[in-house]
Structure formats: C-alpha cells, structure tokens
Scaffold this motif. Sequence first.
Motif, PDB file in Angstrom:
ATOM      1  N   VAL A 106      22.905  67.314  34.308  1.00 49.41           N
ATOM      2  CA  VAL A 106      23.335  68.703  34.409  1.00 49.41           C
ATOM      3  C   VAL A 106      23.602  69.300  33.027  1.00 49.41           C
ATOM      4  N   ALA A 107      22.994  70.447  32.752  1.00 51.42           N
ATOM      5  CA  ALA A 107      23.223  71.205  31.520  1.00 51.42           C
ATOM      6  C   ALA A 107      22.792  70.413  30.284  1.00 51.42           C
ATOM      7  N   ALA A 134      14.713  57.738  39.334  1.00 53.29           N
ATOM      8  CA  ALA A 134      14.688  59.106  39.855  1.00 53.29           C
ATOM      9  C   ALA A 134      15.720  59.969  39.128  1.00 53.29           C
ATOM     10  N   THR A 135      15.333  61.198  38.799  1.00 51.61           N
ATOM     11  CA  THR A 135      16.241  62.110  38.096  1.00 51.61           C
ATOM     12  C   THR A 135      16.099  63.530  38.627  1.00 51.61           C
ATOM     13  N   ILE A 136      17.194  64.246  38.529  1.00 49.43           N
ATOM     14  CA  ILE A 136      17.233  65.671  38.826  1.00 49.43           C
ATOM     15  C   ILE A 136      17.883  66.344  37.634  1.00 49.43           C
ATOM     16  N   VAL A 137      17.220  67.343  37.051  1.00 54.27           N
ATOM     17  CA  VAL A 137      17.780  68.136  35.959  1.00 54.27           C
ATOM     18  C   VAL A 137      18.205  69.474  36.533  1.00 54.27           C
ATOM     19  N   ARG A 157      13.598  72.696  30.992  1.00 51.20           N
ATOM     20  CA  ARG A 157      12.378  72.470  31.772  1.00 51.20           C
ATOM     21  C   ARG A 157      11.447  71.497  31.041  1.00 51.20           C
ATOM     22  N   THR A 158      11.355  71.599  29.723  1.00 49.76           N
ATOM     23  CA  THR A 158      10.552  70.651  28.943  1.00 49.76           C
ATOM     24  C   THR A 158      11.058  69.230  29.143  1.00 49.76           C
ATOM     25  N   CYS A 159      12.378  69.059  29.070  1.00 45.38           N
ATOM     26  CA  CYS A 159      12.962  67.724  29.287  1.00 45.38           C
ATOM     27  C   CYS A 159      12.660  67.239  30.703  1.00 45.38           C
ATOM     28  N   ARG A 205      13.001  66.139  38.962  1.00 41.30           N
ATOM     29  CA  ARG A 205      13.046  67.351  39.771  1.00 41.30           C
ATOM     30  C   ARG A 205      13.857  68.346  38.953  1.00 41.30           C
ATOM     31  N   TRP A 206      13.404  69.598  38.872  1.00 36.67           N
ATOM     32  CA  TRP A 206      14.085  70.606  38.059  1.00 36.67           C
ATOM     33  C   TRP A 206      14.660  71.677  38.962  1.00 36.67           C
ATOM     34  N   ILE A 207      15.956  71.992  38.764  1.00 36.46           N
ATOM     35  CA  ILE A 207      16.637  73.008  39.563  1.00 36.46           C
ATOM     36  C   ILE A 207      17.332  73.973  38.622  1.00 36.46           C
ATOM     37  N   GLU A 208      17.051  75.265  38.776  1.00 31.74           N
ATOM     38  CA  GLU A 208      17.717  76.307  37.985  1.00 31.74           C
ATOM     39  C   GLU A 208      18.661  77.048  38.932  1.00 31.74           C
ATOM     40  N   ILE A 209      19.956  77.123  38.572  1.00 29.57           N
ATOM     41  CA  ILE A 209      20.976  77.657  39.497  1.00 29.57           C
ATOM     42  C   ILE A 209      21.460  79.059  39.135  1.00 29.57           C
ATOM     43  N   GLY A 210      20.727  79.768  38.305  1.00 37.14           N
ATOM     44  CA  GLY A 210      21.150  81.114  37.931  1.00 37.14           C
ATOM     45  C   GLY A 210      22.124  81.079  36.770  1.00 37.14           C
ATOM     46  N   ALA A 211      22.812  82.177  36.560  1.00 37.30           N
ATOM     47  CA  ALA A 211      23.724  82.340  35.423  1.00 37.30           C
ATOM     48  C   ALA A 211      25.066  81.674  35.714  1.00 37.30           C
TER      49      ALA A 211
END
Length: 186
Positions: A98-99, A126-129, A144-146, A153-159
């Motif tokens: 996270v972050a 297994a990883t989730i960013v 996203r590059t990382c 798995r990539w998750i963007e949660i907004g601001a």
Amino acid sequence: MTEQQPTTLVLPGYLDSGPGHWQTRWQALDPAFVRVRMPDWDHPSRDAWCRTLAATLDSLDAPVVFAAHSLGCLTTAFWASQYASAAQLAKVAGALLVAVPDPAEAHFPRDATGFAPVPLERLPFATIVVASSDDPYGGVPFSRTCANAWGSRWIEIGARGHINADSGLGDWDEGRSWLASLRAPR
C-alpha cells in the motif's frame, strides 16, 4: 485436515505507524498480525530493514502474508529480490503493498538510505499494489510501473493521500478484504 492460518507481518514505513493507522488498527483487531520491529524507524536503512525482515521470517512457520505500507513495500521488494533465501520465500503466500513511495519524489524521506533504484522484477508470490491518486510520496505512474513489474494486481482508490491515518480510513475494511484474498488457502 485444517490448514494453518497465515501470520500477517505488518511492515510499516518511515517513522512506524501510529495509533490511528490502519496497520495498527488491524494489529489490535487480530492476534495473527505481528509488527516487524525495524531497528531504526527514524533513519531507515534498506540493508538493516531487509535483514530484520529475513530474521523475522526465519523465526516463523509458514504461511505468512505481508501487510506493507510505504517503505515497508520497498523493503518487501528489495528483500524478495536481493536478500531472501528459498526457504524464506517458500513461507510467503502474498503481500498487500500500500502506497509505494518513489525515491525520486521530493517528499521521500532523506533519512532513508539504500532504497533506490527500486527493483523492478517479478515478485515470487502473489501481490496487490494499492495506490492513491494524490499520494505525495509516490504517484500513480510510479505505482503502476511497480505493480506491472512485480506482477501485482493494481488497485487505485482515488484521492486518499498517503493511505495512512490522515486518510480517514478507520479499520479500512476494503483493504482487509484484499489482504484476506491473499490469506485464503490456495
């Protein structure tokens, strides 16, 4: 036969995670969450932090998952790519990252040493960013590059800022559900 529930290693970042941080709250809610006590929260050293993580893994039985924040994410990537033994890696079921901070960002702590360049190779578990669109320590493109390089798995949660106590997430149930997906027996 009952499968053993994973131990969750809590990997905070720079200055540790205080009482309102989701990592601390998760640890208070579940005795299977164990904080990795780094040797110096104020002056993080990649080598010291990775060796501490390796020693912690040596002391635990499998399975293990990581709940990492900020420099804890970079510690995970460096440990997996440069420090881990095969026996240690075999214990890890997954990591919630996270972050992810970018060492090239102006806000990156200058007291942190050895965290650049960030390893950009596939992680062997297994990883989730999870990223925030307004994180001052690491932007979406870097995150996203990382994630792409690590096979995450990539998750963007907004601001949500740096996705810490100031983000107002409380117990952050959504994050716990992502972590649980890594903890589930395969």
